[in-house]
Design a protein around this motif. Structure first.
Motif, PDB file in Angstrom:
ATOM      1  N   VAL A 105     -10.889   2.906 -11.587  1.00 16.38           N
ATOM      2  CA  VAL A 105      -9.601   2.202 -11.362  1.00 16.38           C
ATOM      3  C   VAL A 105      -9.069   1.361 -12.458  1.00 16.38           C
ATOM      4  O   VAL A 105      -8.007   1.360 -12.650  1.00 16.38           O
ATOM      5  CB  VAL A 105      -9.849   1.234 -10.004  1.00 16.38           C
ATOM      6  N   GLU A 106     -10.015   0.791 -13.180  1.00 19.31           N
ATOM      7  CA  GLU A 106      -9.736  -0.100 -14.341  1.00 19.31           C
ATOM      8  C   GLU A 106      -8.902   0.985 -15.395  1.00 19.31           C
ATOM      9  O   GLU A 106      -8.080   0.725 -16.114  1.00 19.31           O
ATOM     10  CB  GLU A 106     -10.690  -0.695 -14.812  1.00 19.31           C
ATOM     11  N   ALA A 107      -9.699   2.104 -15.509  1.00 18.48           N
ATOM     12  CA  ALA A 107      -9.236   3.054 -16.641  1.00 18.48           C
ATOM     13  C   ALA A 107      -7.797   3.868 -16.146  1.00 18.48           C
ATOM     14  O   ALA A 107      -7.004   3.946 -16.961  1.00 18.48           O
ATOM     15  CB  ALA A 107     -10.424   4.034 -17.102  1.00 18.48           C
ATOM     16  N   PHE A 108      -8.075   4.046 -14.938  1.00 14.24           N
ATOM     17  CA  PHE A 108      -6.686   4.815 -14.405  1.00 14.24           C
ATOM     18  C   PHE A 108      -6.139   4.014 -13.137  1.00 14.24           C
ATOM     19  O   PHE A 108      -6.065   4.513 -11.876  1.00 14.24           O
ATOM     20  CB  PHE A 108      -7.125   6.089 -13.955  1.00 14.24           C
ATOM     21  N   PRO A 109      -5.198   2.729 -13.553  1.00  7.74           N
ATOM     22  CA  PRO A 109      -4.957   2.142 -12.269  1.00  7.74           C
ATOM     23  C   PRO A 109      -4.165   2.657 -11.340  1.00  7.74           C
ATOM     24  O   PRO A 109      -3.816   2.355 -10.178  1.00  7.74           O
ATOM     25  CB  PRO A 109      -4.345   0.876 -12.991  1.00  7.74           C
ATOM     26  N   LYS A 110      -3.390   3.988 -11.622  1.00  9.06           N
ATOM     27  CA  LYS A 110      -2.490   4.564 -10.905  1.00  9.06           C
ATOM     28  C   LYS A 110      -3.047   5.859 -10.386  1.00  9.06           C
ATOM     29  O   LYS A 110      -2.277   6.880  -9.857  1.00  9.06           O
ATOM     30  CB  LYS A 110      -1.028   4.533 -11.466  1.00  9.06           C
ATOM     31  N   GLY A 111      -4.307   6.047 -10.681  1.00  8.94           N
ATOM     32  CA  GLY A 111      -5.155   7.269 -10.353  1.00  8.94           C
ATOM     33  C   GLY A 111      -5.449   7.425  -8.798  1.00  8.94           C
ATOM     34  O   GLY A 111      -5.669   8.534  -8.624  1.00  8.94           O
ATOM     35  N   PHE A 112      -5.507   6.504  -8.047  1.00 13.86           N
ATOM     36  CA  PHE A 112      -6.215   6.651  -6.936  1.00 13.86           C
ATOM     37  C   PHE A 112      -5.348   5.603  -5.885  1.00 13.86           C
ATOM     38  O   PHE A 112      -4.573   4.906  -6.041  1.00 13.86           O
ATOM     39  CB  PHE A 112      -7.634   5.960  -6.814  1.00 13.86           C
ATOM     40  N   LEU A 113      -5.269   6.333  -4.567  1.00 16.04           N
ATOM     41  CA  LEU A 113      -4.502   5.604  -3.465  1.00 16.04           C
ATOM     42  C   LEU A 113      -4.861   4.035  -3.378  1.00 16.04           C
ATOM     43  O   LEU A 113      -6.356   4.017  -3.230  1.00 16.04           O
ATOM     44  CB  LEU A 113      -4.500   6.209  -2.009  1.00 16.04           C
ATOM     45  N   ASN A 114      -4.256   3.184  -3.036  1.00 18.78           N
ATOM     46  CA  ASN A 114      -4.565   1.686  -2.605  1.00 18.78           C
ATOM     47  C   ASN A 114      -4.704   1.980  -1.442  1.00 18.78           C
ATOM     48  O   ASN A 114      -3.943   1.966  -0.538  1.00 18.78           O
ATOM     49  CB  ASN A 114      -3.300   0.930  -3.182  1.00 18.78           C
ATOM     50  N   LEU A 115      -6.023   1.771  -0.791  1.00 23.34           N
ATOM     51  CA  LEU A 115      -6.300   2.116   0.594  1.00 23.34           C
ATOM     52  C   LEU A 115      -5.867   1.036   1.508  1.00 23.34           C
ATOM     53  O   LEU A 115      -5.943   0.913   2.603  1.00 23.34           O
ATOM     54  CB  LEU A 115      -7.775   2.371   0.821  1.00 23.34           C
ATOM     55  N   SER A 116      -5.623  -0.295   0.685  1.00 26.36           N
ATOM     56  CA  SER A 116      -5.340  -1.426   1.706  1.00 26.36           C
ATOM     57  C   SER A 116      -3.904  -1.302   1.977  1.00 26.36           C
ATOM     58  O   SER A 116      -3.693  -1.765   3.255  1.00 26.36           O
ATOM     59  CB  SER A 116      -5.508  -2.675   0.590  1.00 26.36           C
ATOM     60  N   GLU A 117      -3.074  -0.678   1.118  1.00 26.98           N
ATOM     61  CA  GLU A 117      -1.673  -0.328   1.465  1.00 26.98           C
ATOM     62  C   GLU A 117      -1.745   0.547   2.849  1.00 26.98           C
ATOM     63  O   GLU A 117      -0.616   0.620   3.675  1.00 26.98           O
ATOM     64  CB  GLU A 117      -1.247   0.232   0.482  1.00 26.98           C
ATOM     65  N   LYS A 118      -2.510   1.424   3.049  1.00 32.89           N
ATOM     66  CA  LYS A 118      -2.848   2.323   4.071  1.00 32.89           C
ATOM     67  C   LYS A 118      -3.126   1.662   5.349  1.00 32.89           C
ATOM     68  O   LYS A 118      -3.188   2.230   6.410  1.00 32.89           O
ATOM     69  CB  LYS A 118      -3.717   3.692   3.875  1.00 32.89           C
ATOM     70  N   GLY A 119      -3.827   0.480   5.232  1.00 37.59           N
ATOM     71  CA  GLY A 119      -4.304  -0.197   6.371  1.00 37.59           C
ATOM     72  C   GLY A 119      -5.759  -0.450   6.567  1.00 37.59           C
ATOM     73  O   GLY A 119      -6.437  -0.781   7.744  1.00 37.59           O
ATOM     74  N   PHE A 120      -6.588  -0.367   5.545  1.00 40.34           N
ATOM     75  CA  PHE A 120      -8.033  -0.150   5.791  1.00 40.34           C
ATOM     76  C   PHE A 120      -8.402  -1.351   5.715  1.00 40.34           C
ATOM     77  O   PHE A 120      -9.746  -1.708   6.338  1.00 40.34           O
ATOM     78  CB  PHE A 120      -8.524   0.710   4.621  1.00 40.34           C
ATOM     79  N   ASP A 121      -7.604  -2.525   5.265  1.00 43.50           N
ATOM     80  CA  ASP A 121      -8.242  -3.716   5.323  1.00 43.50           C
ATOM     81  C   ASP A 121      -8.648  -4.259   6.884  1.00 43.50           C
ATOM     82  O   ASP A 121      -9.738  -5.101   7.069  1.00 43.50           O
ATOM     83  CB  ASP A 121      -7.234  -4.931   5.091  1.00 43.50           C
ATOM     84  N   LYS A 122      -8.117  -3.835   7.835  1.00 39.16           N
ATOM     85  CA  LYS A 122      -8.502  -4.026   9.255  1.00 39.16           C
ATOM     86  C   LYS A 122      -9.921  -3.647   9.558  1.00 39.16           C
ATOM     87  O   LYS A 122     -10.509  -4.143  10.568  1.00 39.16           O
ATOM     88  CB  LYS A 122      -7.592  -3.295  10.501  1.00 39.16           C
ATOM     89  N   HIS A 123     -10.727  -2.835   8.891  1.00 38.23           N
ATOM     90  CA  HIS A 123     -12.066  -2.393   9.059  1.00 38.23           C
ATOM     91  C   HIS A 123     -13.127  -3.316   8.010  1.00 38.23           C
ATOM     92  O   HIS A 123     -14.352  -3.071   8.087  1.00 38.23           O
ATOM     93  CB  HIS A 123     -12.071  -1.011   8.548  1.00 38.23           C
ATOM     94  N   ALA A 124     -12.497  -4.116   7.373  1.00 41.49           N
ATOM     95  CA  ALA A 124     -13.442  -4.866   6.439  1.00 41.49           C
ATOM     96  C   ALA A 124     -14.679  -5.593   6.790  1.00 41.49           C
ATOM     97  O   ALA A 124     -15.658  -5.520   6.225  1.00 41.49           O
ATOM     98  CB  ALA A 124     -12.396  -5.816   5.560  1.00 41.49           C
ATOM     99  N   ASP A 125     -14.588  -6.175   7.975  1.00 34.90           N
ATOM    100  CA  ASP A 125     -15.426  -6.812   8.690  1.00 34.90           C
ATOM    101  C   ASP A 125     -16.623  -5.986   8.963  1.00 34.90           C
ATOM    102  O   ASP A 125     -17.688  -6.387   9.504  1.00 34.90           O
ATOM    103  CB  ASP A 125     -14.925  -7.801   9.821  1.00 34.90           C
ATOM    104  N   LEU A 126     -16.375  -4.716   8.926  1.00 37.47           N
ATOM    105  CA  LEU A 126     -17.523  -3.718   9.490  1.00 37.47           C
ATOM    106  C   LEU A 126     -18.554  -3.499   8.266  1.00 37.47           C
ATOM    107  O   LEU A 126     -19.846  -2.918   8.434  1.00 37.47           O
ATOM    108  CB  LEU A 126     -16.807  -2.483   9.645  1.00 37.47           C
ATOM    109  N   PHE A 127     -18.434  -4.037   6.972  1.00 38.21           N
ATOM    110  CA  PHE A 127     -19.152  -3.785   5.969  1.00 38.21           C
ATOM    111  C   PHE A 127     -19.650  -5.234   5.314  1.00 38.21           C
ATOM    112  O   PHE A 127     -18.879  -5.957   5.514  1.00 38.21           O
ATOM    113  CB  PHE A 127     -18.307  -3.081   4.959  1.00 38.21           C
ATOM    114  N   PRO A 128     -21.062  -5.013   4.734  1.00 36.91           N
ATOM    115  CA  PRO A 128     -21.629  -6.208   3.972  1.00 36.91           C
ATOM    116  C   PRO A 128     -20.676  -6.675   2.624  1.00 36.91           C
ATOM    117  O   PRO A 128     -19.875  -5.502   2.313  1.00 36.91           O
ATOM    118  CB  PRO A 128     -22.917  -5.645   3.477  1.00 36.91           C
TER     119      PRO A 128
END
Length: 431
Positions: A105-128
């Motif tokens: 992600v640091e080398a290719f900052p626009k190379g991958f989807l920002n999954l938080s923008e897709k709404g994945f943050d709502k699952h954050a509490d499910l992981f350590p």
């Protein structure tokens, strides 16, 4: 006037035809065309992905999956090449080991989807926390957490019993050092295996449990940290006592596991599969206890290994890829399937209250080894890899080799830090 009516009739007819065509197109769209997602993965992850898709298709019959099993290093070669070419030839889904996520992600900052923008943050509490830190960059998810590698000491019960050593009495690395001496004297078995001059997994586990790593959270080189020195000095104690069996890579570790020439194998939970597969005749002779701490009451949790799923920004079907991976990563039954059938230890916390984790494991004489590993997950510190991880790993292994060849620990780690600085232009922490 007649010419006018002819024109009007022609216009109306054209509109009818266009309306009919539009209706047909709409009907075709309503039916939905098949979407085929492409994925790159390797080894047992391929089977887990395919089985998950079968379950996903029960509610999403118009989405299919084509998985290319092209080998771990080949995935990275092709991924790096595709990212450098603005995403050309990349799949919809790619498996990436956790130690490489931040670097990509640091080398290719626009190379991958920002999954938080897709709404994945709502699952954050499910992981350590440590897993979230590895899959997030600047507070945003760029990967969906998958398997992890909570660590432990896989040990041979028969060798411990012959030496009169009880695993519950081993609380610290110094305790284990003394136990290792007793075991070797009584059985001839070494305390643990290590490719002393080509890899440093025990050092990495020690660093992680101490809450340090090659780099700190700001990306500064941290091998001169007193805790890093403490870890390497402890490893040297075992080598000085001739308790480390020098093996040749992965095959050497497996051979030592099978022939009983080592009493323990400190590794990630995933090593269970290797023991069960390669050492079938030793059923009932194995147990697991947590990594020893550096002081009584100290942290005994660490992680070794683990991977997560990423979606390239150039994916042809990003919405469908997100929907499938969200299902894969957050569905308890899918994670349990991946664990039970493929040995992929889940990061999903909701999986840990299932019978699979609370029951004894027959091969391990009924021990609840999965419960032990699951309880460890919340206490694992975050390791900071950066995009220079491979360089740091290379230089750390050289430092370890220098120490085993007699060089002072502080000097060896300081020289390694200087070499990393020269190769990366990063700063070295001062203490």
């Amino acid at each position: 006037m007649r010419r006018y009516w002819n024109f009007l009739l022609l216009l109306v007819a054209s509109m009818v035809i266009l309306a009919a065509c539009s209706k047909n197109d709409s009907a075709s769209s309503d039916k939905g065309e098949k979407v085929t997602l492409t994925a790159w993965a390797w080894n047992v992850n391929v089977g887990a992905l395919k089985e998950a898709m079968k379950e996903f298709q029960k509610e999403n019959p118009d989405i299919e999956l084509k998985v290319e099993d092209i080998g771990r290093l080949d995935v990275y070669d092709k991924l790096s090449t595709g990212l450098a070419a603005n995403g050309t030839g990349l799949p919809d889904i790619v498996l990436v080991e956790d130690d490489r996520i931040h670097g990509y992600v640091e080398a290719f900052p626009k190379g991958f989807l920002n999954l938080s923008e897709k709404g994945f943050d709502k699952h954050a509490d499910l992981f350590p926390q440590f897993k979230k830190d590895l899959t997030m960059v600047d507070g945003k998810f760029y990967a969906m957490p998958f398997d992890a590698g909570p660590t432990g000491m896989f040990y041979r019960k028969d060798l411990f019993e012959k030496a009169g050593v009880q695993p519950e009495d081993i609380e610290t690395w110094d305790d284990f050092l003394e136990a290792g001496k007793k075991i070797k004297e009584a059985t001839g078995a070494y305390a643990m295996p290590l490719d002393k001059f080509k890899d440093d997994p025990i050092f990495r586990m020690m660093l992680n449990q101490l809450g340090v790593y090659y780099f700190d959270k700001d990306g500064k080189i941290d091998l001169t940290n007193p805790k890093a020195i403490q870890a390497m000095e402890m490893l040297k104690k075992f080598d000085d006592a001739k308790l480390i069996k020098d093996v040749d890579g992965w095959n050497g570790i497996v051979s030592a596991t099978v022939d009983g020439s080592v009493a323990t194998i400190p590794f990630g939970a995933w090593y269970y599969g290797t023991i069960v597969d390669q050492a079938k005749d030793t059923k009932g002779k194995w147990g697991v206890f947590p990594l020893p701490a550096f002081e009584k009451g100290g942290n005994r949790a660490a992680n070794l290994g683990g991977s997560s799923w990423m979606i390239p920004a150039s994916a042809k079907h990003p919405e469908e890829a997100y929907k499938f991976l969200e299902f894969f990563s957050t569905t308890k039954e899918i994670q349990l399937m991946s664990m039970e059938k493929y040995g992929l230890f889940p990061s999903l916390s909701t999986a840990y209250d299932s019978e699979l984790f609370t029951s004894g494991v027959e091969f391990f004489d009924g021990e609840k080894i999965w419960e032990l590993f699951a309880n460890e997950m919340k206490d694992i510190p975050t390791a900071y890899y950066t995009n220079d991880y491979s360089i740091a790993l290379d230089e750390s292994i050289k430092a370890q080799a220098d120490v085993f060849n007699g060089k002072d620990v502080k000097k060896a780690l300081k020289e390694a830090a200087e070499r990393i600085k020269a190769r990366t232009k990063r700063e070295i922490n001062t203490y």
